[in-house]
Design a protein around this motif. Structure first.
Motif, short mmCIF file in Angstrom:
data_model
loop_
_atom_site.label_atom_id
_atom_site.label_comp_id
_atom_site.label_asym_id
_atom_site.label_seq_id
_atom_site.Cartn_x
_atom_site.Cartn_y
_atom_site.Cartn_z
N LEU A 1 80.69 -42.75 -63.84
CA LEU A 1 81.14 -41.42 -64.28
C LEU A 1 79.94 -40.56 -64.70
N ALA A 2 78.98 -41.16 -65.38
CA ALA A 2 77.78 -40.41 -65.79
C ALA A 2 77.04 -39.87 -64.57
N SER A 3 77.08 -40.60 -63.46
CA SER A 3 76.40 -40.15 -62.25
C SER A 3 77.05 -38.90 -61.65
N LEU B 1 88.64 -39.79 -59.94
CA LEU B 1 88.85 -38.37 -59.66
C LEU B 1 87.52 -37.61 -59.66
N ALA B 2 86.64 -37.95 -60.59
CA ALA B 2 85.32 -37.30 -60.63
C ALA B 2 84.52 -37.63 -59.37
N LEU B 3 84.59 -38.88 -58.92
CA LEU B 3 83.89 -39.27 -57.69
C LEU B 3 84.46 -38.56 -56.47
N ALA B 4 85.78 -38.41 -56.44
CA ALA B 4 86.42 -37.71 -55.32
C ALA B 4 85.95 -36.26 -55.28
N TYR B 5 85.88 -35.61 -56.45
CA TYR B 5 85.38 -34.24 -56.47
C TYR B 5 83.92 -34.20 -56.05
N LYS B 6 83.13 -35.16 -56.52
CA LYS B 6 81.70 -35.19 -56.16
C LYS B 6 81.53 -35.33 -54.65
N ALA C 1 87.41 -35.42 -64.46
CA ALA C 1 87.35 -36.63 -65.27
C ALA C 1 88.36 -36.56 -66.42
N ILE C 2 88.47 -35.39 -67.04
CA ILE C 2 89.44 -35.20 -68.13
C ILE C 2 90.86 -35.35 -67.62
N VAL C 3 91.14 -34.77 -66.45
CA VAL C 3 92.47 -34.94 -65.84
C VAL C 3 92.75 -36.42 -65.63
N GLY C 4 91.74 -37.16 -65.13
CA GLY C 4 91.91 -38.58 -64.87
C GLY C 4 92.18 -39.40 -66.12
N ALA D 1 79.93 -41.85 -70.96
CA ALA D 1 79.33 -41.23 -69.77
C ALA D 1 78.62 -39.93 -70.13
N ALA D 2 79.23 -39.15 -71.00
CA ALA D 2 78.62 -37.90 -71.44
C ALA D 2 77.31 -38.17 -72.17
N LEU D 3 77.31 -39.20 -73.01
CA LEU D 3 76.08 -39.57 -73.72
C LEU D 3 75.00 -40.07 -72.77
N LEU D 4 75.41 -40.88 -71.78
CA LEU D 4 74.44 -41.40 -70.80
C LEU D 4 73.79 -40.25 -70.03
N ASP D 5 74.60 -39.28 -69.62
CA ASP D 5 74.04 -38.15 -68.87
C ASP D 5 73.09 -37.34 -69.74
N TYR D 6 73.45 -37.15 -71.00
CA TYR D 6 72.60 -36.36 -71.90
C TYR D 6 71.29 -37.07 -72.23
N LEU D 7 71.36 -38.39 -72.45
CA LEU D 7 70.19 -39.13 -72.91
C LEU D 7 69.31 -39.63 -71.77
#
Length: 324
Positions: A94-96, A179-184, A165-168, A11-17
């Motif tokens: 997750l990348a979103s 968890l990342a979607l809930a925060y978003k 996301a790290i907590v999840g 996901a981190a790579l997708l967001d960066y690229l």
């Protein structure tokens, strides 16, 4: 847990690229549609402060928990079709949630005409990303607006989703994406209805307070990370303790002040919103003027913080894996 850490990295790579392609459906768009319809329905149904506050609580709970649950179910359905499809859908969702590339793209979109001297175009593009009036902003004020946007969104758009996301990753069954979607969802609620002005004064109070609470810890961890990266942690912390506490926001003031102290610039001052002047406390010391270089450095700092947290998460995962 193994799949979760791989999904986090992908996901981190997708967001960066790639970031968020404009023609792709985005979870935040769906959240925004639901929030818009539910908030309009709530305002029509609830005519006093108490019922609007209660409606705001229900709205927040439905959106935040619902976003996490729907994301979880989509991932499970994809996994039941094929494990690789599950990983792909999980990683894309997750990348979103990470806005690193989007934040960079938005800043560069304003900087290009600004550095070329086309203030009118820079003002017009900036108006797509900020709530303040932009039609009369000078070059220095445009630069300040961009840097403030970058510094504020570094926390709630990049680092806070990564934190959850790290907590999840380390929560069995759940994984990083729900968890990342809930925060978003919480962040989207705050940006849409978390205002002190009518008509959201009472409807949005719960969403605004909850987002403040959810962002508090990742914001402070971001400030600590920036302090360590600065090489002068006590200086940066002292500036934040001096200035950030004066900002009415419990989080954006700290995030902006940390970047200001790191870069040796000053943020804050008078902004205009729909013709009404609002003063924000000054953050940091004006050692240097805010320039395009300042903004590029801020974007680079956010990337360093992101990579550092990602590296720490991978390190913890490897330590736990070796203990098994």
């Amino acid at each position: 847990m193994t799949n979760s850490i791989y999904i986090l990295i992908i996901a981190a790579l997708l967001d960066y690229l790639i970031g968020d392609p404009w023609d792709w459906p985005h979870p935040v768009q769906v959240m925004g549609w639901v929030i818009s319809h539910l908030s309009k329905f709530s305002l029509q149904l609830c005519q006093n402060s108490l019922t609007q506050r209660l409606a705001g609580i229900v709205l927040g709970i439905i959106l935040i928990i619902g976003s996490g649950v729907v994301g979880f179910l989509i991932i499970q359905i994809a996994r039941s079709v094929h494990p690789l499809l599950g990983i792909a859908i999980d990683s894309i969702l997750l990348a979103s949630c990470f806005a690193g590339r989007s934040l960079r793209t938005a800043a560069v979109a304003v900087l290009q005409p600004l550095t070329a001297g086309d203030l009118e175009k820079a003002r017009k593009i900036l108006s797509n990303y900020v709530g303040r009036d932009t039609q009369n902003l000078s070059q220095a004020e445009i630069s300040r607006a961009v840097l403030e946007t970058v510094a504020e969104n570094a926390t709630d758009g990049v680092m806070a989703p990564l934190f959850y996301a790290i907590v999840g990753v380390f929560v069995p069954v759940v994984g990083p994406t729900p968890l990342a979607l809930a925060y978003k969802a919480s962040s989207t609620l705050d940006s849409m209805v978390g205002y002190r002005e009518a008509p959201y004064t009472y409807l949005g109070w719960f969403c605004a307070r909850l987002e403040d609470c959810l962002t508090w810890l990742p914001c402070r961890l971001t400030v600590v990370t920036l302090a360590l990266l600065s090489g002068k942690p006590m200086h940066l912390w002292r500036i934040c303790r001096r200035d950030a506490v004066n900002d009415p926001s419990p989080n954006s003031g700290w995030s902006e002040c940390a970047y200001a102290a790191f870069l040796g610039v000053q943020m804050g001052g008078t902004n205009w919103y729909r013709g009404v002047a609002k003063y924000k406390p000054l953050l940091g010391d004006a050692i240097y003027p805010i320039t395009a270089t300042s903004i590029q450095n801020a974007l680079q700092l956010t990337r360093y913080c992101f990579l550092l947290w990602l590296g720490i998460a991978i390190a913890i995962f490897l330590i736990l894996l070796n203990r098994e």
